[in-house]
Design an enzyme around this catalytic site. Structure first.
Site, PDB file in Angstrom:
ATOM      1  N   GLU A  34       1.412  11.857  -7.902  1.00  0.00           N
ATOM      2  CA  GLU A  34       2.135  13.031  -8.366  1.00  0.00           C
ATOM      3  C   GLU A  34       3.363  13.314  -7.520  1.00  0.00           C
ATOM      4  O   GLU A  34       4.430  13.670  -8.037  1.00  0.00           O
ATOM      5  CB  GLU A  34       1.206  14.251  -8.365  1.00  0.00           C
ATOM      6  CG  GLU A  34       1.827  15.486  -9.015  1.00  0.00           C
ATOM      7  CD  GLU A  34       0.834  16.619  -9.146  1.00  0.00           C
ATOM      8  OE1 GLU A  34       1.203  17.655  -9.714  1.00  0.00           O
ATOM      9  OE2 GLU A  34      -0.312  16.453  -8.682  1.00  0.00           O
ATOM     10  N   ARG A  46       0.854  -1.190   0.000  1.00  0.00           N
ATOM     11  CA  ARG A  46       0.000   0.000   0.000  1.00  0.00           C
ATOM     12  C   ARG A  46       0.892   1.243   0.000  1.00  0.00           C
ATOM     13  O   ARG A  46       1.874   1.305   0.745  1.00  0.00           O
ATOM     14  CB  ARG A  46      -0.908   0.038   1.235  1.00  0.00           C
ATOM     15  CG  ARG A  46      -2.084  -0.922   1.175  1.00  0.00           C
ATOM     16  CD  ARG A  46      -3.113  -0.495   0.130  1.00  0.00           C
ATOM     17  NE  ARG A  46      -4.235  -1.406   0.065  1.00  0.00           N
ATOM     18  CZ  ARG A  46      -4.297  -2.480  -0.682  1.00  0.00           C
ATOM     19  NH1 ARG A  46      -3.260  -2.824  -1.441  1.00  0.00           N
ATOM     20  NH2 ARG A  46      -5.364  -3.238  -0.689  1.00  0.00           N
ATOM     21  N   HIS A 102       0.702  -0.115 -10.690  1.00  0.00           N
ATOM     22  CA  HIS A 102      -0.177  -1.022  -9.938  1.00  0.00           C
ATOM     23  C   HIS A 102      -0.393  -2.336 -10.693  1.00  0.00           C
ATOM     24  O   HIS A 102      -1.521  -2.769 -10.941  1.00  0.00           O
ATOM     25  CB  HIS A 102      -1.520  -0.375  -9.636  1.00  0.00           C
ATOM     26  CG  HIS A 102      -2.213  -0.979  -8.454  1.00  0.00           C
ATOM     27  ND1 HIS A 102      -3.436  -0.551  -7.999  1.00  0.00           N
ATOM     28  CD2 HIS A 102      -1.851  -1.988  -7.617  1.00  0.00           C
ATOM     29  CE1 HIS A 102      -3.806  -1.263  -6.946  1.00  0.00           C
ATOM     30  NE2 HIS A 102      -2.860  -2.150  -6.693  1.00  0.00           N
TER      31      HIS A 102
END
Length: 399
Positions: free
Chosen positions: A267, A239, A280
């Site tokens: 960003e 995560r 991801h």
């Protein structure tokens, strides 16, 4: 309180594209896939954000085809008696392979080298000479003989640790909550760190495989970076919130952290030096998506048909062999004499109890009771209503 009874045809709603192999688990005689249903029996989801949704009282379960459930309002589901499933381990091999790929590729500066080589497009006949002259800036290091620190030794972490040993790495692991099943699957050659600081101090590479919660939020921070070896590579396929981004940027600027490989670019991260941003892709393989879909569907199907629960994140896991008898399944507060009150309600109908199981999880508990008597395939008139009158009952279902 809500009352749920068995329906002949159960409706499954999907909020993302779910692999067809998973949906095929539901036979068409007993189930209907209806993505427009407003009152489904169950929902299958991947990454769709459900946190602002309202749930119909008919909804019995939600299955996440993946491990993380941050996109599901778990507490709200618990209060409404909705089981939330996930699929731990179904995507473990996919994530493991990508971790090891990035471990080697980042150590050899492969990503930077490929980007540089592609930028030579248009140089024509000069390219071979430019390649030979420029390759020295991408000289990397072999991972053989280096130390990999694995934080979290669950389904993914244990596989990463075991396979890293096969690559002739030294492996040190930290997991104060390691399960017995995982311990059996973990090589004895993996060294155990008694503290996370011990792992930080000894690892050339660190990969993290823990869930995101209050205790792990921002666990990679200035205090942690002060304890790591200079130039350590950190891989995060769990995560993004596990990392304090401001502290990571400072550690990368100073060289304390040599590289940060993350599956969760944003960003802020993209502006940092020596970051390898992966879009991801951890579980993004055809095999993983099929495995997760099949596992999620089977868990839903088993729960809807038998009441049995496996891999729930909010209900206790519970199993009672299903023999076809009429079964009462109740979700309730974990308070004294609850089971006694439920069994008394059943006995008041002159019904014999054949078998039962009761499991608790924190403030809540789940009870399944099989009734010996034949009830001609019909829901016992009045029984559900009688049980629902018991204080602290959340949901009752007759199967």
């Amino acid at each position: 309180m809500s009352t749920v009874t068995a329906d002949k045809v159960k409706t499954i709603k999907t909020l993302n594209n779910i692999a067809e192999t998973g949906l095929n688990v539901f036979n068409t005689d007993d189930y209907k896939i209806d993505n427009n249903s407003e009152n489904p029996d169950a929902i299958m989801v991947r990454s769709f954000n459900m946190n602002t949704l309202e749930f119909d009282k008919n909804l019995k379960a939600i299955a996440r085809a993946g491990a993380g459930v941050n996109n599901i309002p778990v507490n709200k589901c618990t209060e409404q008696g909705i089981v939330v499933f996930n699929t731990p381990g179904a995507n473990a091999n996919a994530v493991k392979e990508l971790v090891l790929t990035c471990l080697m590729a980042s150590s050899r500066n492969l990503f930077e080298g490929v980007s540089w080589a592609k930028a030579l497009d248009g140089k024509g006949e000069q390219i071979p000479k430019l390649v030979e002259a420029g390759k020295k800036q991408f000289v990397g290091k072999e991972i053989k003989g280096k130390t990999l620190g694995v934080i979290g030794l669950g389904a993914i972490g244990a596989r990463v640790a075991n396979d890293a040993l096969e690559l002739d790495m030294d492996v040190i692991g930290f997991d104060p909550f390691i399960s017995v099943d995982t311990a059996w699957n973990l090589s004895r050659t993996v060294k155990r760190a008694m503290t996370i600081e011990e792992l930080f101090a000894n690892a050339d590479f660190i990969t993290v495989h823990v869930p995101y919660m209050d205790s792990t939020k921002g666990m990679f921070n200035a205090e942690a970076f002060a304890n790591v070896k200079d130039g350590v590579h950190i891989l995060n396929f769990s995560r993004g919130e596990l990392v304090n981004e401001q502290d990571m940027e400072a550690a990368l600027e100073s060289g304390k952290v040599g590289k940060y490989i993350t599956d969760f670019p944003n960003e802020n991260v993209l502006k940092m030096k020596n970051v390898v941003p992966i879009p991801h892709l951890g579980a993004s393989t055809e095999e993983s998506e099929e495995n997760c879909a099949i596992m999620a569907a089977r868990q839903l199907k088993d729960f809807l048909e038998t009441g049995n629960i496996k891999n729930s994140v909010n209900f206790p896991n519970a199993f009672l062999e299903y023999t076809g008898r009429r079964r009462v399944a109740a979700f309730h507060k974990n308070v004294p004499n609850m089971v006694g009150q439920i069994t008394s309600a059943i006995s008041s109908y002159n019904l014999n109890i054949a078998d039962m199981v009761n499991r608790s999880r924190g403030e809540f508990a789940y009870t399944m009771i099989d009734i010996e008597d034949k009830v001609n395939g019909e829901v016992i008139p009045g029984l559900v209503e009688k049980i629902n009158q018991i204080a602290d009952i959340v949901t009752v279902r007759v199967i």
